[in-house]
Write an enzyme that holds these catalytic residues in place. Structure first.
Site, PDB file in Angstrom:
ATOM      1  N   ALA A  67       0.844  -1.198   0.000  1.00  0.00           N
ATOM      2  CA  ALA A  67       0.000   0.000   0.000  1.00  0.00           C
ATOM      3  C   ALA A  67       0.878   1.247   0.000  1.00  0.00           C
ATOM      4  CB  ALA A  67      -0.936   0.011   1.208  1.00  0.00           C
ATOM      5  N   ASP A  68       0.326   2.317  -0.528  1.00  0.00           N
ATOM      6  CA  ASP A  68       1.010   3.600  -0.503  1.00  0.00           C
ATOM      7  C   ASP A  68      -0.044   4.706  -0.489  1.00  0.00           C
ATOM      8  OD1 ASP A  68       4.053   4.455  -0.931  1.00  0.00           O
ATOM      9  OD2 ASP A  68       2.734   6.012  -1.712  1.00  0.00           O
TER      10      ASP A  68
END
Length: 186
Positions: A67-68
């Protein structure tokens, strides 16, 4: 099935615990790079895919979640601040204004490849200089996209639309649906 979170973020760890009680953590160590001319949804999805691919290459037996998160304001990306002054400048710019928070996610496993992005819109309160100085001095903004955490202080955010968890850094509602779809959750 072994699940690995490809992130060192303590906030993502806590959010994923809401969905999956047991998982390992193996942060991706590669340099984050994406084409910044892409729309913000594609930027974060690409960054999440890079993280997941890196960790999945080391653990091909596992289900890996990357995730970012970025803040999008005035047509440009606001990542983590370089230093305290950068955090102050960012908070001044966001004061009393709207911005969007995008979190990209990617799930990789044997025969599994899913990715996407979630958007939430945020309106800041008008922030006083004394509040900004106090908040930055506490150190919290220095490791967060956009120089803030919605959960840090109720004086920051006037309102938001979309997923609260997404603003923190992991769209749990979307991930719950995806994990059910691949049989990890019931």
């Amino acid at each position: 099935m072994k699940i690995i979170l490809a992130s060192a973020s303590p906030r993502r760890k806590e959010l994923l615990k809401k969905l999956v009680p047991e998982f390992d953590i193996q942060p991706a160590s590669g340099e984050e790079c994406a084409d910044l001319t892409l729309p913000p949804e594609e930027i974060v999805r690409t960054l999440a895919e890079h993280k997941a691919k890196e960790v999945f290459a080391l653990h091909p037996e596992a289900l890996v979640l990357g995730a970012d998160t970025i803040v999008w304001f005035g047509g440009k990306l606001l990542g983590k601040p370089k230093d305290a002054q950068d955090a102050r400048d960012t908070l001044r710019a966001l004061s009393g204004r709207r911005h969007s928070v995008f979190t990209g996610w990617c799930i990789l496993g044997q025969g599994v490849r899913r990715s996407g992005a979630c958007r939430s819109d945020v309106l800041f309160h008008e922030l006083s200089e004394s509040f900004i100085d106090e908040y930055v001095a506490g150190g919290s903004p220095l490791d967060k996209a956009g120089s803030y955490g919605i959960q840090d202080d109720e004086r920051l955010v006037a309102s938001y639309e979309g997923s609260y968890d997404n603003i923190i850094g992991l769209p749990t509602e979307e991930l719950r649906t995806q994990l059910r779809g691949i049989g990890v959750l019931k």
